[in-house]
Design a protein around this motif. Structure first.
Motif, PDB file in Angstrom:
ATOM      1  N   ARG A   1     -32.433 -14.817   2.937  1.00 17.63           N
ATOM      2  CA  ARG A   1     -33.810 -15.303   3.004  1.00 17.63           C
ATOM      3  C   ARG A   1     -34.728 -14.417   2.163  1.00 17.63           C
ATOM      4  O   ARG A   1     -34.763 -13.202   2.338  1.00 17.63           O
ATOM      5  CB  ARG A   1     -34.294 -15.321   4.453  1.00 17.63           C
ATOM      6  CG  ARG A   1     -35.735 -15.826   4.610  1.00 17.63           C
ATOM      7  CD  ARG A   1     -36.153 -15.803   6.065  1.00 17.63           C
ATOM      8  NE  ARG A   1     -37.554 -16.169   6.208  1.00 17.63           N
ATOM      9  CZ  ARG A   1     -38.004 -17.423   6.296  1.00 17.63           C
ATOM     10  NH1 ARG A   1     -37.141 -18.418   6.269  1.00 17.63           N
ATOM     11  NH2 ARG A   1     -39.294 -17.682   6.417  1.00 17.63           N
TER      12      ARG A   1
ATOM     13  N   SER B   1     -40.286 -19.398   1.893  1.00 13.61           N
ATOM     14  CA  SER B   1     -39.017 -20.088   2.125  1.00 13.61           C
ATOM     15  C   SER B   1     -38.632 -20.849   0.870  1.00 13.61           C
ATOM     16  O   SER B   1     -39.494 -21.377   0.156  1.00 13.61           O
ATOM     17  CB  SER B   1     -39.140 -21.066   3.306  1.00 13.61           C
ATOM     18  OG  SER B   1     -37.907 -21.730   3.554  1.00 13.61           O
TER      19      SER B   1
ATOM     20  N   SER C   1     -35.758 -23.726  -0.858  1.00  8.49           N
ATOM     21  CA  SER C   1     -34.675 -24.710  -0.716  1.00  8.49           C
ATOM     22  C   SER C   1     -34.447 -25.355  -2.074  1.00  8.49           C
ATOM     23  O   SER C   1     -35.393 -25.556  -2.851  1.00  8.49           O
ATOM     24  CB  SER C   1     -35.049 -25.789   0.315  1.00  8.49           C
ATOM     25  OG  SER C   1     -33.993 -26.729   0.450  1.00  8.49           O
TER      26      SER C   1
ATOM     27  N   GLY D   1     -40.415 -22.718   6.965  1.00  7.69           N
ATOM     28  CA  GLY D   1     -39.108 -23.122   6.464  1.00  7.69           C
ATOM     29  C   GLY D   1     -39.220 -24.443   5.748  1.00  7.69           C
ATOM     30  O   GLY D   1     -39.961 -25.334   6.187  1.00  7.69           O
TER      31      GLY D   1
ATOM     32  N   ASP E   1     -36.817 -27.545   3.593  1.00  9.59           N
ATOM     33  CA  ASP E   1     -35.495 -28.060   3.233  1.00  9.59           C
ATOM     34  C   ASP E   1     -35.671 -29.344   2.450  1.00  9.59           C
ATOM     35  O   ASP E   1     -36.515 -30.186   2.800  1.00  9.59           O
ATOM     36  CB  ASP E   1     -34.644 -28.332   4.473  1.00  9.59           C
ATOM     37  CG  ASP E   1     -33.221 -28.730   4.092  1.00  9.59           C
ATOM     38  OD1 ASP E   1     -32.514 -27.884   3.507  1.00  9.59           O
ATOM     39  OD2 ASP E   1     -32.826 -29.878   4.345  1.00  9.59           O
TER      40      ASP E   1
ATOM     41  N   GLU F   1     -32.935 -28.189   9.486  1.00  9.06           N
ATOM     42  CA  GLU F   1     -32.707 -27.143   8.492  1.00  9.06           C
ATOM     43  C   GLU F   1     -33.985 -26.328   8.277  1.00  9.06           C
ATOM     44  O   GLU F   1     -33.952 -25.094   8.230  1.00  9.06           O
ATOM     45  CB  GLU F   1     -32.256 -27.768   7.166  1.00  9.06           C
ATOM     46  CG  GLU F   1     -30.819 -28.257   7.149  1.00  9.06           C
ATOM     47  CD  GLU F   1     -29.857 -27.166   6.707  1.00  9.06           C
ATOM     48  OE1 GLU F   1     -30.222 -25.977   6.717  1.00  9.06           O
ATOM     49  OE2 GLU F   1     -28.724 -27.517   6.353  1.00  9.06           O
TER      50      GLU F   1
ATOM     51  N   THR G   1     -34.690 -24.076  11.442  1.00  6.70           N
ATOM     52  CA  THR G   1     -33.811 -22.909  11.574  1.00  6.70           C
ATOM     53  C   THR G   1     -34.055 -21.899  10.457  1.00  6.70           C
ATOM     54  O   THR G   1     -33.925 -20.691  10.664  1.00  6.70           O
ATOM     55  CB  THR G   1     -32.330 -23.328  11.600  1.00  6.70           C
ATOM     56  OG1 THR G   1     -32.017 -24.115  10.435  1.00  6.70           O
ATOM     57  CG2 THR G   1     -32.007 -24.129  12.845  1.00  6.70           C
ATOM     58  N   LYS G   2     -34.437 -22.377   9.268  1.00  8.31           N
ATOM     59  CA  LYS G   2     -34.801 -21.449   8.192  1.00  8.31           C
ATOM     60  C   LYS G   2     -36.053 -20.675   8.561  1.00  8.31           C
ATOM     61  O   LYS G   2     -36.154 -19.468   8.307  1.00  8.31           O
ATOM     62  CB  LYS G   2     -35.015 -22.203   6.884  1.00  8.31           C
ATOM     63  CG  LYS G   2     -33.733 -22.699   6.222  1.00  8.31           C
ATOM     64  CD  LYS G   2     -34.058 -23.434   4.928  1.00  8.31           C
ATOM     65  CE  LYS G   2     -32.805 -23.922   4.239  1.00  8.31           C
ATOM     66  NZ  LYS G   2     -33.115 -24.650   2.986  1.00  8.31           N
TER      67      LYS G   2
ATOM     68  N   GLY H   1     -30.791 -20.014  10.029  1.00  5.46           N
ATOM     69  CA  GLY H   1     -29.881 -20.842   9.231  1.00  5.46           C
ATOM     70  C   GLY H   1     -29.003 -21.689  10.133  1.00  5.46           C
ATOM     71  O   GLY H   1     -29.436 -22.195  11.169  1.00  5.46           O
TER      72      GLY H   1
END
Length: 278
Positions: A111, A123, A125, A142, A144, A190, A193-194, A199
């Motif tokens: 991260r 963050s 992705s 986070g 994604d 996703e 959790t990020k 993760g």
């Protein structure tokens, strides 16, 4: 597919397409001022020419320079350099500073974070050719991103990513809607959790989202948050889903995120000296 937003969406600024180092960064400023966070997206191809032509690429990459130079596969190397540029430029826009002045580092698990600037969270992705970066001054963030056409089977995945409450809601849907909702759930989980820094270590069946309410729920369907989390999902570039999870600590964060008001001067001098020496 239209944008799918939760009721908490006003706390998350819509993602901004940034096709190169020139911005538009004013939208990032507005997002941070109005919502405390901002999300940008782009493609590595849009940034590649600027990356390869930048005479200051080495000091810009900092500690990532050797990794960039030592990556043999050209496609992987180009994706790597552009993603790091997008992180640094996005954080620099939020902090009103020079991207090369920021020291990008990594926690266990990969991260990214800006060394010496715990007041903001970032963050990253990426998938295929798209890159998404989120930055927040209110707490953890986070992001994604996944291809919107990715096919997900409810029968195969329900036992691995769905809570009982989610399973019951999805089971009542048509197959087409099941597929689209599963993908949205996947990106939200996703992103969440990020944001937590977990993760895939946190099982996707241990928490869920109300498919109608959009809120964070426990496995039995009861609310698992009380307004401290906001979530949103948007379609970007016409072919990707981008989800964001943003936590608000409730602290009185500084409205001014300019780097000179947030970063210790001695630390900044040490970073600049190290970059000049490298």
């Amino acid at each position: 597919m239209p944008d799918q937003l939760t009721p908490d969406e006003p706390r998350i600024a819509p993602p901004v397409h940034v096709p190169g180092p020139d911005g538009p960064w004013d939208a990032v400023y507005r997002g941070l001022d109005q919502h405390g966070s901002a999300v940008v997206y782009t493609t590595w191809g849009e940034w590649l020419t600027a990356a390869l032509a930048d005479p200051a690429l080495r000091p810009l990459l900092g500690r990532d320079w050797q990794r960039y130079r030592n990556t043999a596969d050209a496609a992987i190397r180009y994706r790597f350099v552009t993603s790091r540029m997008v992180i640094k430029y996005t954080a620099a826009a939020a902090l009103r500073t020079d991207p090369a002045a920021l020291d990008l580092a990594y926690k266990l698990g990969g991260r990214p974070f800006i060394r010496g600037l715990d007041q903001i969270d970032v963050s990253l992705s990426h998938t295929d050719d798209v890159i998404a970066v989120g930055v927040s001054r209110t707490g953890r963030i986070g992001v994604d991103v996944e291809p919107a056409e990715r096919k997900m089977s409810f029968e195969l995945l329900r036992g691995h990513m769905c809570t009982p409450a989610e399973h019951d809601e999805l089971a009542r849907m048509s197959q087409d809607r099941q597929t689209s909702e599963l993908l949205r759930l996947w990106t939200l989980k996703e992103a969440y959790t990020k944001a937590l820094g977990q993760g895939l270590q946190l099982g996707f069946t241990e928490f869920g989202f109300g498919l109608e309410s959009g809120g964070l729920i426990a496995p039995d369907g009861t609310p698992a948050a009380h307004g401290e989390w906001a979530f949103a999902t948007h379609q970007v570039l016409g072919r990707y889903l981008l989800s964001t999870a943003c936590h608000d600590t409730g602290l009185d964060t500084a409205r001014d995120t300019a780097v000179h008001t947030m970063l210790d001067g001695a630390f900044m001098d040490a970073v600049e000296d190290a970059l000049a020496a490298g």
